[in-house]
Design a protein around this motif. Structure first.
Motif, short mmCIF file in Angstrom:
data_model
loop_
_atom_site.label_atom_id
_atom_site.label_comp_id
_atom_site.label_asym_id
_atom_site.label_seq_id
_atom_site.Cartn_x
_atom_site.Cartn_y
_atom_site.Cartn_z
N TRP A 86 0.49 8.00 7.80
CA TRP A 86 0.31 6.62 7.33
C TRP A 86 -0.92 6.49 6.43
N ILE A 87 -2.00 7.20 6.76
CA ILE A 87 -3.20 7.15 5.92
C ILE A 87 -2.89 7.66 4.51
N LYS A 88 -2.21 8.81 4.44
CA LYS A 88 -1.85 9.36 3.13
C LYS A 88 -0.86 8.42 2.41
N LEU A 89 0.04 7.85 3.18
CA LEU A 89 1.08 6.99 2.60
C LEU A 89 0.49 5.72 1.99
N LEU A 90 -0.60 5.22 2.53
CA LEU A 90 -1.20 4.01 1.98
C LEU A 90 -1.45 4.14 0.48
N GLY A 91 -1.91 5.30 0.06
CA GLY A 91 -2.13 5.51 -1.36
C GLY A 91 -0.85 5.76 -2.12
N ASN A 92 0.00 6.62 -1.56
CA ASN A 92 1.24 6.99 -2.26
C ASN A 92 2.18 5.81 -2.45
N ILE A 93 2.28 4.95 -1.43
CA ILE A 93 3.27 3.87 -1.49
C ILE A 93 2.88 2.81 -2.52
N SER A 94 1.60 2.74 -2.84
CA SER A 94 1.13 1.70 -3.75
C SER A 94 0.81 2.25 -5.15
N PHE A 95 -0.08 3.20 -5.22
CA PHE A 95 -0.49 3.72 -6.54
C PHE A 95 0.63 4.46 -7.26
N ASN A 96 1.46 5.19 -6.52
CA ASN A 96 2.47 6.00 -7.20
C ASN A 96 3.47 5.15 -7.98
N PRO A 97 4.15 4.17 -7.36
CA PRO A 97 5.10 3.38 -8.15
C PRO A 97 4.43 2.51 -9.21
N ILE A 98 3.27 1.94 -8.89
CA ILE A 98 2.60 1.09 -9.87
C ILE A 98 2.16 1.90 -11.08
N VAL B 101 -2.11 -3.67 -5.06
CA VAL B 101 -2.21 -2.46 -4.25
C VAL B 101 -2.66 -2.81 -2.83
N ALA B 102 -3.67 -3.66 -2.73
CA ALA B 102 -4.19 -4.05 -1.41
C ALA B 102 -3.11 -4.74 -0.58
N ALA B 103 -2.31 -5.61 -1.20
CA ALA B 103 -1.24 -6.29 -0.49
C ALA B 103 -0.20 -5.30 0.02
N MET B 104 0.14 -4.31 -0.81
CA MET B 104 1.10 -3.29 -0.38
C MET B 104 0.54 -2.48 0.79
N MET B 105 -0.74 -2.18 0.75
CA MET B 105 -1.37 -1.43 1.84
C MET B 105 -1.36 -2.24 3.13
N ARG B 106 -1.68 -3.54 3.03
CA ARG B 106 -1.70 -4.38 4.23
C ARG B 106 -0.31 -4.45 4.86
N GLU B 107 0.71 -4.61 4.06
CA GLU B 107 2.07 -4.66 4.59
C GLU B 107 2.45 -3.33 5.24
N THR B 108 2.04 -2.23 4.63
CA THR B 108 2.35 -0.90 5.18
C THR B 108 1.68 -0.70 6.53
N LEU B 109 0.42 -1.13 6.64
CA LEU B 109 -0.28 -1.00 7.92
C LEU B 109 0.39 -1.83 9.01
#
Length: 326
Positions: A202-214, A235-243
């Motif tokens: 999940w820690i690694k995914l926080l970056g991948n799920i947001s920065f990669n598609p954007i 990006v922050a909103a995507m990270m919060r939802e992922t968490l």
């Protein structure tokens, strides 16, 4: 210890070179000019930690190798379902599969207690095709924190990081994990065995799920995204939802959104792997990054409006450019 690296690209060849330096019997599976260079010159590693060259065996035919103790998968996750011809000749009854992938792995619910144990995610294991090719009971999870690139055929440039966290899906400290960890450490890498690797995922995914598609949608580097106030907040909103999705599945990684953003900002003008794939006309690795978390949100009843929106437009991009299916 006999190891085969399937997909001996930037990460795979780097790991193979380190294991070979540690004394393991390593076989690299590659193709084309990269394979020719590996055969003639070995793996040439350029690194701030010191350059070195290793000479593991290299081939494009797994039948030349035969069964091994460990298969290190350096493939993108979207290639797993079709990897049977490369992987199956390498298996004996105890062969472990070490999957160095981004995103949610196909084995995520294997060995995980609770109401979802054994569940299959359609987004990462469509129709069970990945599980049929790569049985979850063989899987050892691996979260990669190293950054490497293929500078030229047979030449790997190590940019930063040496950590490869591994762990069993059921959380046990197994002999096979400990053996592989020792070999990686002997080769100069960090390889902690984690009892709860899902937190690392999940820690690694926080970056991948947001920065990669954007980055692919905006054709922007990490620094450019972080330096744009509205994009940074996206990006922050995507990270919060992922968490929140992670929390509803019982994982609570100990990292804040701001700390994760700051870490990404330090990377600078780096193009994510998704943007690089787009520029090279390759399919985008979206299923394990975005689609999987949206599927998990549906499973847990978690509202993820930002993730859904970005997934919709990124998926459209994938389908309407040369990177997508015809």
């Amino acid at each position: 210890m006999k190891v085969a690296v399937v997909g001996a690209g930037a990460i795979g060849a780097y790991v193979g070179a380190a294991l070979h330096r540690a004394g393991a019997q390593v076989h690299l599976i590659a193709r084309g000019a990269h394979l020719a260079a590996l055969r003639e010159h070995g793996v040439q590693v350029l690194s701030p930690r010191g350059d070195f060259t290793a000479h593991p065996r290299a081939t494009d035919d797994p039948h030349e190798i035969g069964p091994v103790d460990y298969v290190f998968l350096g493939l993108k996750a979207n290639a797993y379902a079709a990897s049977g011809p490369l992987v199956h000749p390498l298996l004996h009854e105890r062969t472990a599969l070490i999957a160095a992938q981004n995103g949610i792995p196909w084995w995520y619910f294997h060995g995980l207690p609770g109401e979802h144990t054994g569940r299959r995610l359609e987004s990462v294991d469509p129709g069970g095709a990945v599980s049929a090719t790569l049985p979850p009971e063989r899987a050892i999870g691996c979260v990669v924190y190293a950054a490497t690139e293929v500078a030229a055929p047979g030449v790997i440039r190590h940019l930063e990081g040496t950590r490869f966290s591994i762990g069993e899906p059921d959380g046990t400290l197994s002999p096979r994990c400990l053996e592989f960890s020792r070999a990686m450490v002997a080769g100069g890498l960090k390889c902690p065995v984690e009892q709860d690797l899902r937190n690392d995922i999940w820690i690694k995914l926080l970056g991948n799920i947001s920065f990669n598609p954007i980055s692919a949608l905006a054709r922007a580097t990490m620094a450019e995204i972080c330096g744009h106030p509205d994009a940074r907040e996206l990006v922050a909103a995507m990270m919060r939802e992922t968490l929140e999705v992670a929390a509803r599945l019982g994982s609570r990684p100990e990292i804040s959104v701001e700390r994760r953003l700051a870490g990404a900002e330090r990377v600078g003008h780096h193009k994510t792997s998704t943007l690089q794939d787009l520029e090279r006309g390759r399919p985008l690795e979206l299923d394990v990054l975005l689609a999987a978390v949206v599927e998990l949100a549906d499973l847990t009843g978690t509202p993820v409006p930002t993730l859904r929106t970005i997934h919709a437009v990124a998926d459209l991009l994938n389908r309407t450019t040369s990177a997508g299916p015809a």
